[in-house]
Design a protein around this motif. Structure first.
Motif, PDB file in Angstrom:
ATOM      1  N   GLU A   1      -7.937   7.713  -3.100  1.00  0.00           N
ATOM      2  CA  GLU A   1      -6.538   7.287  -3.185  1.00  0.00           C
ATOM      3  C   GLU A   1      -6.186   6.353  -2.032  1.00  0.00           C
ATOM      4  OE1 GLU A   1      -5.042  11.369  -5.425  1.00  0.00           O
ATOM      5  OE2 GLU A   1      -4.659  11.126  -3.282  1.00  0.00           O
TER       6      GLU A   1
ATOM      7  N   ALA B   1       0.845  -1.203   0.000  1.00  0.00           N
ATOM      8  CA  ALA B   1       0.000   0.000   0.000  1.00  0.00           C
ATOM      9  C   ALA B   1       0.876   1.249   0.000  1.00  0.00           C
ATOM     10  CB  ALA B   1      -0.933  -0.010   1.210  1.00  0.00           C
TER      11      ALA B   1
ATOM     12  N   THR C   1       2.510   1.716  -3.332  1.00  0.00           N
ATOM     13  CA  THR C   1       1.531   2.247  -4.290  1.00  0.00           C
ATOM     14  C   THR C   1       1.418   3.760  -4.145  1.00  0.00           C
ATOM     15  OG1 THR C   1       0.288   0.172  -4.308  1.00  0.00           O
ATOM     16  CG2 THR C   1      -0.890   2.152  -5.026  1.00  0.00           C
ATOM     17  N   ALA C   2       1.342   4.242  -2.914  1.00  0.00           N
ATOM     18  CA  ALA C   2       1.256   5.694  -2.689  1.00  0.00           C
ATOM     19  C   ALA C   2       2.480   6.406  -3.251  1.00  0.00           C
ATOM     20  CB  ALA C   2       1.105   5.988  -1.200  1.00  0.00           C
TER      21      ALA C   2
ATOM     22  N   CYS D   1      -4.841   2.519  -2.562  1.00  0.00           N
ATOM     23  CA  CYS D   1      -3.632   1.961  -1.950  1.00  0.00           C
ATOM     24  C   CYS D   1      -3.946   0.685  -1.173  1.00  0.00           C
ATOM     25  CB  CYS D   1      -2.980   2.991  -1.032  1.00  0.00           C
ATOM     26  SG  CYS D   1      -2.259   4.405  -1.884  1.00  0.00           S
TER      27      CYS D   1
END
Length: 197
Positions: free
Chosen positions: A166, A46, A49-50, A170
């Motif tokens: 968002e 996660a 991904t951010a 994530c």
């Protein structure tokens, strides 16, 4: 004192029966849950991904089905107090209510055709939040995780720090990147994020 303790334990065993008999019987009560290795994979993915999407720094909390944190991580630059707590509340909401935070919000904050809900529906949500001492979130970023066999809840992931869509993106990408992703189903299944590339 010691004898009283022994008598109390004996009484507990009689009342609880199979719970105290053996670890074999206890596993029936424990059920399926994410382990530390997979929870850490989800949280790390996660965060990755951010970073990849250039989202604001996030906090991530992965919980077991009972609402206990397995892994909590916070990116550098993410405010420590507010967002870590929100990530935990989002994850807790999912395992408490057995749905995603987006679905909870849609149920209590949006009516038919995206019209605002009536005041009585909104009051019900506020009562639920109050009943859980504020540990309930009705906005995106909390994802429920189920096992494909039988749909048992095995945990949840809450993300906070970026925009709600968002955060949810994530969380979903974290689950999809873990080593047992093919054994898991998420709620929601697909992200609603329009800013991800």
């Amino acid at each position: 004192f010691f004898l009283d303790d022994i008598l109390l334990i004996g009484c507990i065993k009689k009342v609880l029966g199979c719970i105290c008999v053996s670890p074999k019987h206890m596993s029936i009560l424990i059920g399926k849950s994410l382990g530390l290795k997979v929870a850490d994979q989800i949280a790390s993915a996660a965060i990755n991904t951010a970073i990849k999407q250039s989202f604001k720094p996030i906090s991530v909390c992965v919980m077991d089905p009972a609402g206990h944190a397995i892994v909590t991580k916070r990116m550098d630059g993410c405010p420590a107090s507010a967002f870590s707590k929100l990530a935990q509340v989002k994850a807790n909401t999912c395992v408490s209510i057995k749905t995603s935070t987006r679905q909870l919000g849609n149920k209590y904050l949006k009516g038919e055709n995206e019209q605002p809900v009536t005041p009585d529906v909104f009051v019900r949500l506020m009562n639920q939040i109050g009943s859980l001492d504020g540990n309930l979130a009705a906005f995106p970023g909390g994802v429920l995780i189920r096992h494909v066999d039988g749909g048992d809840v095995v945990g949840s992931v809450g993300v906070s720090g970026a925009a709600g869509d968002e955060d949810e993106y994530c969380a979903l990408m974290g689950v999809k990147a873990c080593s047992i992703a093919d054994e898991l189903i998420t709620e929601p299944v697909e992200p609603s994020c329009k800013t991800a590339s």
